[in-house]
Write a protein that holds these residues in place. Structure first.
Motif, PDB file in Angstrom:
ATOM      1  N   ALA A  13       0.624  -1.176  -0.218  1.00 42.17           N
ATOM      2  CA  ALA A  13       0.004   0.214  -0.201  1.00 42.17           C
ATOM      3  C   ALA A  13       0.768   1.394   0.266  1.00 42.17           C
ATOM      4  O   ALA A  13       1.796   1.332   0.518  1.00 42.17           O
ATOM      5  CB  ALA A  13      -0.805  -0.095   1.080  1.00 42.17           C
ATOM      6  N   GLY A  14       0.480   2.101  -0.800  1.00 40.47           N
ATOM      7  CA  GLY A  14       1.191   3.403  -0.808  1.00 40.47           C
ATOM      8  C   GLY A  14       1.235   4.265   0.316  1.00 40.47           C
ATOM      9  O   GLY A  14       0.098   4.379   1.143  1.00 40.47           O
ATOM     10  N   VAL A  15       2.155   5.014   0.829  1.00 40.59           N
ATOM     11  CA  VAL A  15       2.253   5.592   1.948  1.00 40.59           C
ATOM     12  C   VAL A  15       2.557   7.272   1.861  1.00 40.59           C
ATOM     13  O   VAL A  15       1.690   8.135   1.990  1.00 40.59           O
ATOM     14  CB  VAL A  15       3.300   5.341   3.317  1.00 40.59           C
ATOM     15  CG1 VAL A  15       3.345   6.076   4.256  1.00 40.59           C
ATOM     16  CG2 VAL A  15       3.218   3.867   3.616  1.00 40.59           C
ATOM     17  N   VAL A  16       3.373   7.293   1.010  1.00 44.21           N
ATOM     18  CA  VAL A  16       3.626   9.015   0.602  1.00 44.21           C
ATOM     19  C   VAL A  16       4.581   8.720  -0.824  1.00 44.21           C
ATOM     20  O   VAL A  16       5.437   8.030  -0.744  1.00 44.21           O
ATOM     21  CB  VAL A  16       4.304   9.781   1.739  1.00 44.21           C
ATOM     22  CG1 VAL A  16       5.630   9.193   1.929  1.00 44.21           C
ATOM     23  CG2 VAL A  16       4.428  11.171   0.992  1.00 44.21           C
ATOM     24  N   ASP A  17       4.260   9.539  -1.891  1.00 48.18           N
ATOM     25  CA  ASP A  17       5.019   9.610  -3.080  1.00 48.18           C
ATOM     26  C   ASP A  17       5.842  11.109  -3.157  1.00 48.18           C
ATOM     27  O   ASP A  17       5.038  12.033  -3.101  1.00 48.18           O
ATOM     28  CB  ASP A  17       4.044   9.434  -4.450  1.00 48.18           C
ATOM     29  CG  ASP A  17       4.832   9.201  -5.471  1.00 48.18           C
ATOM     30  OD1 ASP A  17       5.932   9.791  -5.583  1.00 48.18           O
ATOM     31  OD2 ASP A  17       4.168   9.037  -6.473  1.00 48.18           O
ATOM     32  N   LEU A  18       7.098  10.964  -2.988  1.00 48.69           N
ATOM     33  CA  LEU A  18       7.915  12.229  -3.067  1.00 48.69           C
ATOM     34  C   LEU A  18       8.424  12.618  -4.382  1.00 48.69           C
ATOM     35  O   LEU A  18       9.225  13.339  -4.589  1.00 48.69           O
ATOM     36  CB  LEU A  18       9.151  12.171  -2.221  1.00 48.69           C
ATOM     37  CG  LEU A  18       8.502  11.827  -0.540  1.00 48.69           C
ATOM     38  CD1 LEU A  18       9.618  11.586   0.345  1.00 48.69           C
ATOM     39  CD2 LEU A  18       7.739  13.009  -0.222  1.00 48.69           C
ATOM     40  N   GLY A  19       7.784  12.106  -5.514  1.00 48.77           N
ATOM     41  CA  GLY A  19       8.246  12.247  -7.089  1.00 48.77           C
ATOM     42  C   GLY A  19       9.460  11.317  -7.225  1.00 48.77           C
ATOM     43  O   GLY A  19       9.567  10.214  -6.856  1.00 48.77           O
TER      44      GLY A  19
END
Length: 401
Positions: A13-19
């Motif tokens: 599961a995704g938590v945070v996408d920082l690019g």
């Protein structure tokens, strides 16, 4: 398909996408400024089966650690932390201590001073050479089960194996843990320090997410990782280092202490043993970004000068995620001469010696290694002489009078 490196599950599961950013320790020399930089996605996910938070292994340890820009001894508080740790160990004249990722000998130098036999295993030849100059025997290798067995055959089993700030840096969690087990005596101890995912989440410490940190541990996921290589978590300590770390004490066999149960209960109460605990992190990260950018833009519009202090890996996550360039941060300084004259990856901000701050007298100093706050507030106390102020971006924007 991305699968968990610990348990092999595809339930990620995704938590945070920082690019996408360059590797955080690949500081640029001036002759590389007109060349392209390779960037890699920086998307933190968590396995909903074993709850190990992790990044895909998009770069290899060899890419980062063969020559490394980080020298532990440039932080006096970290050297003191290591000294206290060694002072607390029960060591005998015939004891044998091994440190994995021993860097420049910041910790083992204290073991040498006590006349106890030791060995550092450090993959970066340049920082390992600094350890040898301090009299710390150092093997230039990445730890693997094979290297662990070879060291044991040549030197004997270790009474204490130390692995500080490295357990997050290896994509092969199981193989590395097997290497630790190969090193340690059957009645020996393994001590691991690693950032605690609980404080990372609670205090918005998202800048510690970068490519050379492949995973982020709760005590629950660390317990599973240790078991995968034949080690049992027997105790845990909560430490203030790096914004909030855990010291894991493991043995080949044993029973977990009450402190292990207590920290597991804290993690469960915070929701980190289920997906709900990760739901709002990305929104809090976005607020840190907006607040810092708003401050820097307002300062620029008011004609104020802002420079940075420090060039840590975590700072490069922050600078790149926020899109900060030299128009908002004129330069940063660092005590490490290796970085002088270089530029931060991606953001390409010049790195100067610390004396530049006293010469230029900026209005604000943005402190990038916020985890060393007490140490740096003292070091930078001279800034108040001209009315300068310190700025801390994490866990929330704070301008110190």
């Amino acid at each position: 398909m991305i699968v968990c490196r610990l348990c092999g599950s595809g339930a990620m599961a995704g938590v945070v996408d920082l690019g996408a950013t360059p590797p955080c320790e690949l500081f640029l020399t001036a002759d590389r400024l007109d060349q392209p930089e390779q960037t890699f996605p920086l998307h933190l996910r968590v396995c909903t089966d074993c709850w190990l938070a992790q990044l895909p292994p998009l770069i290899t340890p060899e890419d980062t650690f063969t020559e490394y820009a980080y020298f532990s001894s440039y932080s006096s508080s970290w050297v003191e932390h290591a000294r206290r740790f060694v002072d607390g160990l029960t060591l005998w004249p015939d004891s044998f201590v091994v440190e994995v990722a021993s860097n420049d000998g910041y910790l083992l130098q204290h073991v040498v001073e006590r006349g106890v036999r030791c060995l550092g295993i450090e993959p970066s030849a340049n920082v390992g050479a600094a350890a040898v100059e301090k009299g710390v025997p150092t093997l230039t290798e990445f730890l693997s089960p094979e290297v662990g067995r070879r060291v044991r055959e040549e030197h004997g089993p270790a009474d204490v194996v130390v692995a500080n700030n490295v357990y997050a840096h290896i994509p092969d969690v199981v193989g590395f843990t097997q290497g630790l087990r190969a090193l340690v005596a059957d009645d020996g101890l393994v001590a691991i320090e690693v950032q605690h995912l609980l404080t990372l989440m609670e205090l918005n410490q998202y800048d510690t997410i970068y490519h050379e940190h492949f995973q982020y541990y709760t005590v629950a996921s660390a317990q599973r990782a240790l078991a995968s290589g034949g080690l049992t978590l027997v105790d845990v300590e909560l430490l203030p280092t790096h914004g909030g770390s855990i010291r894991l004490w493991a043995k080949p066999s044993g029973e977990p202490s009450e402190r292990v149960a207590d920290v597991l209960a804290r993690e469960k109460a915070a929701g980190l043993h289920e997906i709900s605990g990760y739901a709002n992190f990305a929104a809090r990260v976005a607020k840190v970004r907006r607040d810092l950018l708003r401050f820097l833009i307002d300062a620029a519009d008011a004609g104020k000068t802002v420079v940075g202090y420090g060039a840590p890996g975590k700072g490069n996550t922050l600078l790149n995620h926020c899109g900060i360039r030299p128009d908002l941060l004129a330069y940063t300084v660092d005590r490490n001469p290796y970085k002088h004259g270089r530029f931060t990856p991606g953001s390409r901000i010049p790195i100067l010696p610390p004396e530049a701050i006293e010469t230029d007298r900026p209005d604000y100093v943005l402190v990038l290694p916020w985890n060393l706050r007490d140490e740096l507030v003292e070091q930078l106390s001279f800034v108040r002489e001209w009315g300068g102020r310190l700025v801390f971006p994490i866990p929330r924007l704070e301008v110190v009078e």
